[in-house]
Design a protein around this motif. Structure first.
Motif, PDB file in Angstrom:
ATOM      1  N   GLN A 233     116.500  27.874  43.144  1.00  0.00           N
ATOM      2  CA  GLN A 233     117.528  28.804  43.598  1.00  0.00           C
ATOM      3  C   GLN A 233     117.329  29.152  45.067  1.00  0.00           C
ATOM      4  N   PRO A 234     117.602  28.208  45.953  1.00  0.00           N
ATOM      5  CA  PRO A 234     117.378  28.475  47.383  1.00  0.00           C
ATOM      6  C   PRO A 234     118.332  29.544  47.895  1.00  0.00           C
ATOM      7  N   SER A 235     117.865  30.295  48.880  1.00  0.00           N
ATOM      8  CA  SER A 235     118.660  31.325  49.541  1.00  0.00           C
ATOM      9  C   SER A 235     118.359  31.266  51.031  1.00  0.00           C
ATOM     10  N   PRO A 236     119.095  32.015  51.852  1.00  0.00           N
ATOM     11  CA  PRO A 236     118.794  32.017  53.294  1.00  0.00           C
ATOM     12  C   PRO A 236     117.356  32.424  53.600  1.00  0.00           C
ATOM     13  N   GLN A 237     116.734  33.162  52.663  1.00  0.00           N
ATOM     14  CA  GLN A 237     115.349  33.595  52.868  1.00  0.00           C
ATOM     15  C   GLN A 237     114.348  32.672  52.158  1.00  0.00           C
ATOM     16  N   SER A 238     114.840  31.567  51.622  1.00  0.00           N
ATOM     17  CA  SER A 238     113.961  30.677  50.866  1.00  0.00           C
ATOM     18  C   SER A 238     112.856  30.098  51.731  1.00  0.00           C
ATOM     19  N   LYS A 239     111.730  29.871  51.068  1.00  0.00           N
ATOM     20  CA  LYS A 239     110.577  29.302  51.757  1.00  0.00           C
ATOM     21  C   LYS A 239     110.650  27.781  51.718  1.00  0.00           C
ATOM     22  N   SER A 240     110.040  27.148  52.708  1.00  0.00           N
ATOM     23  CA  SER A 240     109.879  25.702  52.662  1.00  0.00           C
ATOM     24  C   SER A 240     108.808  25.367  51.630  1.00  0.00           C
ATOM     25  N   MET A 241     108.693  24.092  51.297  1.00  0.00           N
ATOM     26  CA  MET A 241     107.683  23.674  50.330  1.00  0.00           C
ATOM     27  C   MET A 241     106.287  24.090  50.799  1.00  0.00           C
ATOM     28  N   LEU A 242     106.017  23.918  52.076  1.00  0.00           N
ATOM     29  CA  LEU A 242     104.701  24.283  52.607  1.00  0.00           C
ATOM     30  C   LEU A 242     104.496  25.792  52.550  1.00  0.00           C
ATOM     31  N   ASP A 243     105.555  26.546  52.824  1.00  0.00           N
ATOM     32  CA  ASP A 243     105.453  28.000  52.732  1.00  0.00           C
ATOM     33  C   ASP A 243     105.130  28.433  51.311  1.00  0.00           C
ATOM     34  N   ILE A 244     105.734  27.748  50.327  1.00  0.00           N
ATOM     35  CA  ILE A 244     105.476  28.080  48.923  1.00  0.00           C
ATOM     36  C   ILE A 244     104.019  27.804  48.574  1.00  0.00           C
ATOM     37  N   VAL A 245     103.494  26.703  49.077  1.00  0.00           N
ATOM     38  CA  VAL A 245     102.097  26.351  48.816  1.00  0.00           C
ATOM     39  C   VAL A 245     101.177  27.511  49.207  1.00  0.00           C
ATOM     40  N   TYR A 246     101.409  28.057  50.382  1.00  0.00           N
ATOM     41  CA  TYR A 246     100.523  29.118  50.873  1.00  0.00           C
ATOM     42  C   TYR A 246     100.890  30.480  50.292  1.00  0.00           C
ATOM     43  N   ALA A 247     102.179  30.743  50.112  1.00  0.00           N
ATOM     44  CA  ALA A 247     102.590  32.038  49.573  1.00  0.00           C
ATOM     45  C   ALA A 247     102.070  32.254  48.158  1.00  0.00           C
ATOM     46  N   TYR A 248     101.962  31.157  47.383  1.00  0.00           N
ATOM     47  CA  TYR A 248     101.499  31.269  46.005  1.00  0.00           C
ATOM     48  C   TYR A 248     100.032  30.859  45.859  1.00  0.00           C
ATOM     49  N   ARG A 249      99.337  30.828  46.976  1.00  0.00           N
ATOM     50  CA  ARG A 249      97.874  30.706  47.012  1.00  0.00           C
ATOM     51  C   ARG A 249      97.341  29.406  46.424  1.00  0.00           C
ATOM     52  N   TYR A 250      98.066  28.319  46.649  1.00  0.00           N
ATOM     53  CA  TYR A 250      97.513  27.008  46.346  1.00  0.00           C
ATOM     54  C   TYR A 250      96.669  26.579  47.539  1.00  0.00           C
ATOM     55  N   SER A 251      95.596  25.878  47.277  1.00  0.00           N
ATOM     56  CA  SER A 251      94.676  25.538  48.362  1.00  0.00           C
ATOM     57  C   SER A 251      95.247  24.480  49.295  1.00  0.00           C
ATOM     58  N   HIS A 252      96.111  23.587  48.762  1.00  0.00           N
ATOM     59  CA  HIS A 252      96.738  22.557  49.596  1.00  0.00           C
ATOM     60  C   HIS A 252      97.906  21.948  48.819  1.00  0.00           C
ATOM     61  N   GLN A 253      98.641  21.049  49.455  1.00  0.00           N
ATOM     62  CA  GLN A 253      99.836  20.469  48.855  1.00  0.00           C
ATOM     63  C   GLN A 253      99.527  19.734  47.560  1.00  0.00           C
ATOM     64  N   SER A 254      98.444  18.984  47.530  1.00  0.00           N
ATOM     65  CA  SER A 254      98.096  18.238  46.316  1.00  0.00           C
ATOM     66  C   SER A 254      97.784  19.177  45.153  1.00  0.00           C
ATOM     67  N   HIS A 255      97.096  20.271  45.454  1.00  0.00           N
ATOM     68  CA  HIS A 255      96.806  21.267  44.423  1.00  0.00           C
ATOM     69  C   HIS A 255      98.106  21.825  43.853  1.00  0.00           C
ATOM     70  N   PHE A 256      99.047  22.129  44.724  1.00  0.00           N
ATOM     71  CA  PHE A 256     100.355  22.631  44.301  1.00  0.00           C
ATOM     72  C   PHE A 256     101.076  21.606  43.429  1.00  0.00           C
ATOM     73  N   ASN A 257     101.146  20.362  43.897  1.00  0.00           N
ATOM     74  CA  ASN A 257     101.854  19.316  43.144  1.00  0.00           C
ATOM     75  C   ASN A 257     101.241  19.098  41.763  1.00  0.00           C
ATOM     76  N   ASN A 258      99.912  19.055  41.707  1.00  0.00           N
ATOM     77  CA  ASN A 258      99.238  18.817  40.427  1.00  0.00           C
ATOM     78  C   ASN A 258      99.445  19.985  39.460  1.00  0.00           C
ATOM     79  N   ASN A 259      99.365  21.205  39.984  1.00  0.00           N
ATOM     80  CA  ASN A 259      99.557  22.371  39.133  1.00  0.00           C
ATOM     81  C   ASN A 259     100.988  22.451  38.627  1.00  0.00           C
ATOM     82  N   PHE A 260     101.955  22.152  39.498  1.00  0.00           N
ATOM     83  CA  PHE A 260     103.355  22.179  39.095  1.00  0.00           C
ATOM     84  C   PHE A 260     103.620  21.128  38.015  1.00  0.00           C
ATOM     85  N   LYS A 261     103.077  19.933  38.210  1.00  0.00           N
ATOM     86  CA  LYS A 261     103.289  18.852  37.249  1.00  0.00           C
ATOM     87  C   LYS A 261     102.662  19.178  35.898  1.00  0.00           C
ATOM     88  N   LYS A 262     101.572  19.917  35.897  1.00  0.00           N
ATOM     89  CA  LYS A 262     100.924  20.335  34.650  1.00  0.00           C
ATOM     90  C   LYS A 262     101.899  21.100  33.769  1.00  0.00           C
TER      91      LYS A 262
END
Length: 278
Positions: A233-262
């Motif tokens: 649900q993107p909005s004008p205030q939506s975060k980029s993928m990289l912003d989401i990685v850091y905003a939700y405290r994933y250590s890096h992009q791969s950590h985010f991708n693996n956790n999401f896929k889980k």
């Protein structure tokens, strides 16, 4: 009870392709939605969208699912507990069966159920294991209905009756649930102990009793749902993928991708393609 649903609105893997109906105001703190299929009055475009298999992702909710075989008139009902893994279900033609679902918020099932919820993780059980009067008080009525409106009316009456006089809850646990929801799942054990006034062991016992998973598992699932909503649900205030990685405290992009896929069974981009396909 404070309406946590005002802070948290979990979605499915394909939110635009569902027949969902909000409950009456009195039930909104407890019931995420009612849903159904197989009724002639429903939107054909929505009802017939899945022609092979449908993926179900953890939405933190639990469902009572009533199903009637149109050819035999036989009905069956089961209770689907909270999930922490994705799974697929086969598409069933609308002319073969009719479905009706009651989708509970994870924090609210214990207000209605007869017993503890310690065994509901990834469970699909006969409804009367947890709702012993369902067949007598609602199932028979559903078999006589011919519209989603009639089914919702009957279900709301049943749920409101079960809610009367219910006091089996813990304010301390609900304070911890509020902290998890309010933080979008980004809360640690120490913070939950402060918000609830309970030890980590006490909290874990209560969460397993009333929700079926630990506080950490609950927070992880709530975080996943918030991430999925940010992506879908993107909005004008939506975060980029990289912003989401850091905003939700994933250590890096791969950590985010693996956790999401889980939880989603596919990468973020694959999940978005699935959700937006026509």
């Amino acid at each position: 009870m404070f309406n946590l649903a005002q802070l948290y609105h979990p979605i499915t893997a394909n939110p635009s392709k569902t027949n969902e109906y909000l409950p009456c105001k009195a039930l909104q703190p407890y019931i995420r939605c009612f849903w159904g299929s197989g009724l002639e009055s429903q939107n054909t475009e929505v009802s017939n969208m899945h022609k092979s298999r449908e993926i179900i992702i953890p939405d933190t909710c639990m469902d009572i699912i009533w199903e009637m075989d149109k050819s035999t008139g036989c009905a069956s009902t089961f209770f689907s507990g909270i999930n922490d893994t994705p799974f697929e279900i086969p598409y069933e033609a609308e002319n073969e069966s009719s479905h009706f679902g009651i989708r509970f918020h994870f924090w609210a099932v214990h207000y209605f159920a007869d017993d503890h919820l310690r065994d509901v993780l990834n469970a699909h059980a006969d409804v009367e294991q947890y709702f012993s009067t369902f067949h007598r008080d609602l199932g028979l009525l559903l078999a006589e209905t011919s519209s989603i409106t009639e089914r919702i009316t009957a279900a709301e009456a049943y749920l409101l009756r079960r809610l009367e006089g219910t006091h089996r809850t813990s304010d301390s646990m609900m304070n911890a649930v509020h902290a998890i929801i309010n933080s979008k799942g980004l809360v640690g054990s120490d913070e939950l102990q402060v918000s609830s006034g309970l030890s980590s062991r006490q909290l874990e016992r209560l969460f397993r009793e009333y929700i079926g998973v630990t506080p950490k598992q609950t927070a992880d699932l709530v975080r996943f749902q918030n991430v999925w909503q940010e992506l879908y649900q993107p909005s004008p205030q939506s975060k980029s993928m990289l912003d989401i990685v850091y905003a939700y405290r994933y250590s890096h992009q791969s950590h985010f991708n693996n956790n999401f896929k889980k939880y989603a069974g596919r990468t973020p981009l694959e999940a978005l393609r699935y959700a937006r396909k026509r």
